[in-house]
Design a protein around this motif. Structure first.
Motif, short mmCIF file in Angstrom:
data_model
loop_
_atom_site.label_atom_id
_atom_site.label_comp_id
_atom_site.label_asym_id
_atom_site.label_seq_id
_atom_site.Cartn_x
_atom_site.Cartn_y
_atom_site.Cartn_z
N UNK A 6 0.84 -1.18 0.00
CA UNK A 6 0.00 0.00 0.00
C UNK A 6 0.89 1.24 0.00
N UNK A 7 0.63 2.14 -0.95
CA UNK A 7 1.40 3.38 -1.04
C UNK A 7 0.52 4.55 -0.60
N UNK A 8 1.01 5.32 0.39
CA UNK A 8 0.31 6.50 0.87
C UNK A 8 1.13 7.73 0.49
N UNK A 9 0.47 8.70 -0.16
CA UNK A 9 1.12 9.94 -0.56
C UNK A 9 0.31 11.13 -0.08
N UNK A 10 0.99 12.17 0.41
CA UNK A 10 0.36 13.44 0.74
C UNK A 10 0.79 14.41 -0.35
N UNK A 11 -0.18 14.92 -1.10
CA UNK A 11 0.10 15.80 -2.24
C UNK A 11 -0.78 17.04 -2.20
N UNK A 12 -0.30 18.11 -2.81
CA UNK A 12 -1.14 19.29 -2.97
C UNK A 12 -2.34 18.94 -3.84
N UNK A 13 -3.50 19.45 -3.48
CA UNK A 13 -4.67 19.31 -4.33
C UNK A 13 -4.51 20.22 -5.54
N UNK A 14 -5.15 19.83 -6.62
CA UNK A 14 -5.12 20.57 -7.87
C UNK A 14 -6.50 21.15 -8.16
N UNK A 15 -6.59 22.12 -9.05
CA UNK A 15 -7.93 22.63 -9.41
C UNK A 15 -8.88 21.53 -9.85
N UNK A 16 -8.37 20.48 -10.48
CA UNK A 16 -9.23 19.37 -10.91
C UNK A 16 -9.75 18.54 -9.74
N UNK A 17 -9.24 18.77 -8.52
CA UNK A 17 -9.70 18.05 -7.33
C UNK A 17 -10.83 18.75 -6.60
N UNK A 18 -11.20 19.95 -7.02
CA UNK A 18 -12.16 20.74 -6.24
C UNK A 18 -13.51 20.04 -6.11
N UNK A 19 -14.02 19.44 -7.17
CA UNK A 19 -15.29 18.70 -7.04
C UNK A 19 -15.16 17.57 -6.03
N UNK A 20 -14.04 16.87 -6.05
CA UNK A 20 -13.81 15.78 -5.09
C UNK A 20 -13.77 16.33 -3.67
N UNK A 21 -13.11 17.45 -3.45
CA UNK A 21 -13.03 18.07 -2.12
C UNK A 21 -14.44 18.35 -1.60
N UNK A 22 -15.29 18.92 -2.44
CA UNK A 22 -16.66 19.22 -2.00
C UNK A 22 -17.48 17.96 -1.79
N UNK A 23 -17.22 16.90 -2.54
CA UNK A 23 -17.87 15.62 -2.27
C UNK A 23 -17.46 15.10 -0.89
N UNK A 24 -16.19 15.25 -0.56
CA UNK A 24 -15.70 14.82 0.76
C UNK A 24 -16.36 15.66 1.86
N UNK A 25 -16.49 16.96 1.65
CA UNK A 25 -17.15 17.81 2.65
C UNK A 25 -18.60 17.36 2.85
N UNK A 26 -19.29 17.03 1.77
CA UNK A 26 -20.67 16.54 1.89
C UNK A 26 -20.72 15.24 2.68
N UNK A 27 -19.77 14.34 2.43
CA UNK A 27 -19.70 13.09 3.20
C UNK A 27 -19.45 13.37 4.67
N UNK A 28 -18.58 14.34 4.94
CA UNK A 28 -18.26 14.68 6.33
C UNK A 28 -19.48 15.22 7.06
N UNK A 29 -20.22 16.10 6.43
CA UNK A 29 -21.42 16.66 7.06
C UNK A 29 -22.43 15.56 7.34
N UNK A 30 -22.63 14.66 6.40
CA UNK A 30 -23.56 13.54 6.62
C UNK A 30 -23.12 12.71 7.81
N UNK A 31 -21.82 12.45 7.92
CA UNK A 31 -21.28 11.67 9.04
C UNK A 31 -21.44 12.45 10.35
N UNK A 32 -21.11 13.74 10.34
CA UNK A 32 -21.24 14.56 11.55
C UNK A 32 -22.67 14.55 12.06
N UNK A 33 -23.63 14.62 11.16
CA UNK A 33 -25.04 14.61 11.57
C UNK A 33 -25.43 13.31 12.24
N UNK A 34 -24.76 12.21 11.87
CA UNK A 34 -25.07 10.91 12.47
C UNK A 34 -24.44 10.74 13.85
#
Length: 169
Positions: A1-29
């Motif tokens: 298993x390879x783990x990398x910490x990288x800067x996000x790119x402009x093409x990652x912005x939709x993914x970032x907001x998907x993650x935020x939506x997942x986080x809010x759903x989890x926080x509500x639970x």
């Protein structure tokens, strides 16, 4: 298993907001508070300034987080020589991978390379589960602050108390 910490790119912005939506759903639970959303402009700025990161596991985005280098409204007079970690979100399929420890490892290397003395973060003061988790990851609890001035911060900071954590590098 390879783990990398990288800067996000402009093409990652939709993914970032998907993650935020997942986080809010989890926080509500699991808790009585949750994030109130983030502006697209904020995330664009963080990406442009290389302050938004992603953790890849075998090339797949498993976690996102953001950093800043000043946090005066939260840390007041202690706001100096620090990297502040914010909005850590782990994809549900990757919970249990200890990404906070990976972020700490990355942040220590970043801090040493950039002459930074502290790694800091905050969370809701009454979130006992996170308080215990962050201290188990190596953060020291350094106090509670009640937010009075929140202009410029995300909406969920209004009228709350925060527990503050730091690691001295």
């Amino acid at each position: 298993m390879q783990i990398q910490v990288l800067n996000s790119l402009p093409t990652d912005i939709d993914t970032i907001f998907q993650f935020y939506d997942m986080a809010v759903a989890h926080q509500k639970k699991v808790f009585n508070k949750h994030w109130q959303g983030f502006s697209l402009e904020l995330v664009h700025t963080e990406v442009a300034e290389n302050r938004q990161y992603k953790i890849l596991v075998d090339g797949v985005v498993a976690c996102v987080f953001a950093v800043t280098f000043n946090d005066k409204l939260i840390w007041a007079d202690r706001d100096h020589d620090s990297i502040y970690i914010h909005r850590i979100v782990t994809h549900p399929e990757y919970r249990g991978y200890s990404f906070v420890k990976e972020i700490i490892k990355w942040a220590k290397e970043f801090a040493i390379a950039n002459g930074i003395k502290y790694i800091r973060m905050d969370t809701w003061a009454d979130n006992e589960k996170l308080l215990e988790y962050y201290t188990s990851c190596g953060f020291d609890f350094v106090g509670v602050v009640t937010m009075e001035q929140t202009k410029g911060l995300p909406k969920h900071y209004e009228g709350i108390s925060l527990s503050l954590f730091e690691i001295i590098v």
